[in-house]
Design a protein around this motif. Structure first.
Motif, PDB file in Angstrom:
ATOM      1  N   PRO A   8       0.826  -1.211   0.000  1.00  0.00           N
ATOM      2  CA  PRO A   8       0.000   0.000   0.000  1.00  0.00           C
ATOM      3  C   PRO A   8       0.862   1.263   0.000  1.00  0.00           C
ATOM      4  CG  PRO A   8       0.080  -0.964   2.187  1.00  0.00           C
ATOM      5  CD  PRO A   8       0.856  -1.877   1.313  1.00  0.00           C
ATOM      6  N   HIS A  13      -4.000   3.265   3.361  1.00  0.00           N
ATOM      7  CA  HIS A  13      -4.513   2.706   2.106  1.00  0.00           C
ATOM      8  C   HIS A  13      -4.682   1.193   2.189  1.00  0.00           C
ATOM      9  CE1 HIS A  13      -2.980   6.562   0.586  1.00  0.00           C
ATOM     10  NE2 HIS A  13      -3.792   6.388  -0.443  1.00  0.00           N
ATOM     11  N   ASP A  15      -5.926  -2.331   2.637  1.00  0.00           N
ATOM     12  CA  ASP A  15      -7.241  -2.970   2.782  1.00  0.00           C
ATOM     13  C   ASP A  15      -7.038  -4.388   3.326  1.00  0.00           C
ATOM     14  OD1 ASP A  15      -9.711  -4.083   2.561  1.00  0.00           O
ATOM     15  OD2 ASP A  15     -10.008  -3.605   0.430  1.00  0.00           O
ATOM     16  N   THR A  32     -11.107   2.572   3.846  1.00  0.00           N
ATOM     17  CA  THR A  32      -9.694   2.923   3.801  1.00  0.00           C
ATOM     18  C   THR A  32      -9.498   3.969   2.698  1.00  0.00           C
ATOM     19  OG1 THR A  32      -9.157   1.301   2.120  1.00  0.00           O
ATOM     20  CG2 THR A  32      -9.118   0.530   4.399  1.00  0.00           C
ATOM     21  N   LEU A  33      -8.291   4.524   2.613  1.00  0.00           N
ATOM     22  CA  LEU A  33      -8.046   5.528   1.565  1.00  0.00           C
ATOM     23  C   LEU A  33      -8.096   4.917   0.170  1.00  0.00           C
ATOM     24  CD1 LEU A  33      -5.268   7.861   3.059  1.00  0.00           C
ATOM     25  CD2 LEU A  33      -7.739   8.232   2.900  1.00  0.00           C
ATOM     26  N   SER A  34      -8.004   3.578   0.102  1.00  0.00           N
ATOM     27  CA  SER A  34      -8.117   2.918  -1.205  1.00  0.00           C
ATOM     28  C   SER A  34      -9.549   2.477  -1.489  1.00  0.00           C
ATOM     29  CB  SER A  34      -7.180   1.710  -1.253  1.00  0.00           C
ATOM     30  OG  SER A  34      -7.527   0.796  -0.232  1.00  0.00           O
TER      31      SER A  34
END
Ligand code: SAM
Length: 283
Positions: A8, A13, A15, A32-34
């Protein structure tokens, strides 16, 4: 090579939802940021170079509410770990769902890695009782821990790091490939919380001394200038009494595939555990 390694951009990010489906936060708005689903708790324990996953399997029922991950660089070995955990989860589910005496399904994955001689020969999970946690709290991930550890974990996220039987890299020119070094110890200190523990075990006495030299408090060898702050100041060695009373240390000494091999060969095991001290106060 690293080009084929997924990692990540930042820990935010990462997951983890496919690794720990039983711990996914039911609140779908938390992502998450992703864009992945968040967990209800963070991963706290890491096995660096987990090999075939014996440590994770041994720790899973001991710390059923703690999320633990094994990081392994070899593709086929990681695939084996993933299949092993999947099989253990299915078996636990099966045992939970049935009250009959029918034989449970096989607990070992069919696709053992090519190098079968190293694969665990003891069948894990032959017990017919449901263990606490159902192995939902362990997972494996492919990673080069020498490079990407801070991509996976926030500062102070971890409570335990295990380094079990690291490849010795005997030749001096290969020492930079050792996963214990001043540079890497700074990363371990970054991701481990104050009070957290870093466990090491090796059958190579020279490597044990290398570990002591790289973790032990400065000044102990009489060669460090105590006035100069060192990464070693962040670590203190845990006493033998405390280590021998620690069930996690006992699992480490008996349950990894490498430790079983050393036991079979009547080899020595050198254990050292270090506590992450509080960050120093800066003037
Ligand atoms: N810890 C396991 C045990 O005790 O059975 C395996 C020990 S085996 C001697 C060392 C393992 O570390 C190997 O599986 C190797 O692929 C893995 N490894 C070596 N360097 C690594 C790295 N930079 N990142 C992740 N895994 C690594």
């Amino acid at each position: 090579s690293d080009h084929q390694l997924d990692y990540p951009l930042t820990p935010a990010h990462m997951d983890w939802s496919s690794h720990y489906p039983a711990f996914v936060d039911p609140d779908t708005s938390k992502t998450t940021l992703s864009g992945g689903r968040k967990l209800v708790k963070d991963v706290e324990v890491v096995d660096i170079g987990c090999g075939f996953g014996g440590l994770l399997v041994g720790l899973a029922p001991l710390l059923p509410d703690t999320l633990m991950v094994g990081m392994e660089i070899r593709v086929s070995v990681l695939e084996f770990v993933t299949s092993r955990i999947k099989a253990l989860r299915l078996r636990q589910q099966y045992l939970k769902n049935t009250s009959s005496q029918d034989p449970a399904p096989a607990s070992e994955p069919a696709n053992s890695p090519q190098n079968g001689s190293e694969a665990p020969e003891d069948e894990v999970g032959t017990t017919t009782s449901v263990v606490p946690g159902n192995y939902e709290n362990i997972s494996g991930i492919r990673a080069n821990t020498m490079k990407f550890l801070p991509n996976f974990f926030e500062r102070h996220q971890l409570s335990k790091i295990f380094i079990c039987f690291p490849d010795p890299h005997f030749k001096a020119r290969k020492h930079k490939a050792r996963i214990v070094s001043e540079y890497l110890n700074a990363e371990y200190a970054y991701v481990l919380r104050p009070g957290g523990l870093l466990y090491t075990i090796t059958d190579v006495e020279e490597y044990h001394h290398w570990i002591l030299k790289h973790f032990h408090v400065s000044g102990n060898e009489g060669e460090d200038d105590e006035e100069v702050p060192s990464i070693k100041d962040l670590w203190e060695r845990v006493s033998e009494e405390e280590v021998s009373a620690d069930p996690c240390a006992q699992v480490m000494a008996c349950e990894t595939e490498e430790s079983k091999k050393v036991t079979r060969n009547n080899g020595n095991k050198y254990v050292a555990v270090f506590r992450r001290k509080a960050d120093p106060e800066w003037p």
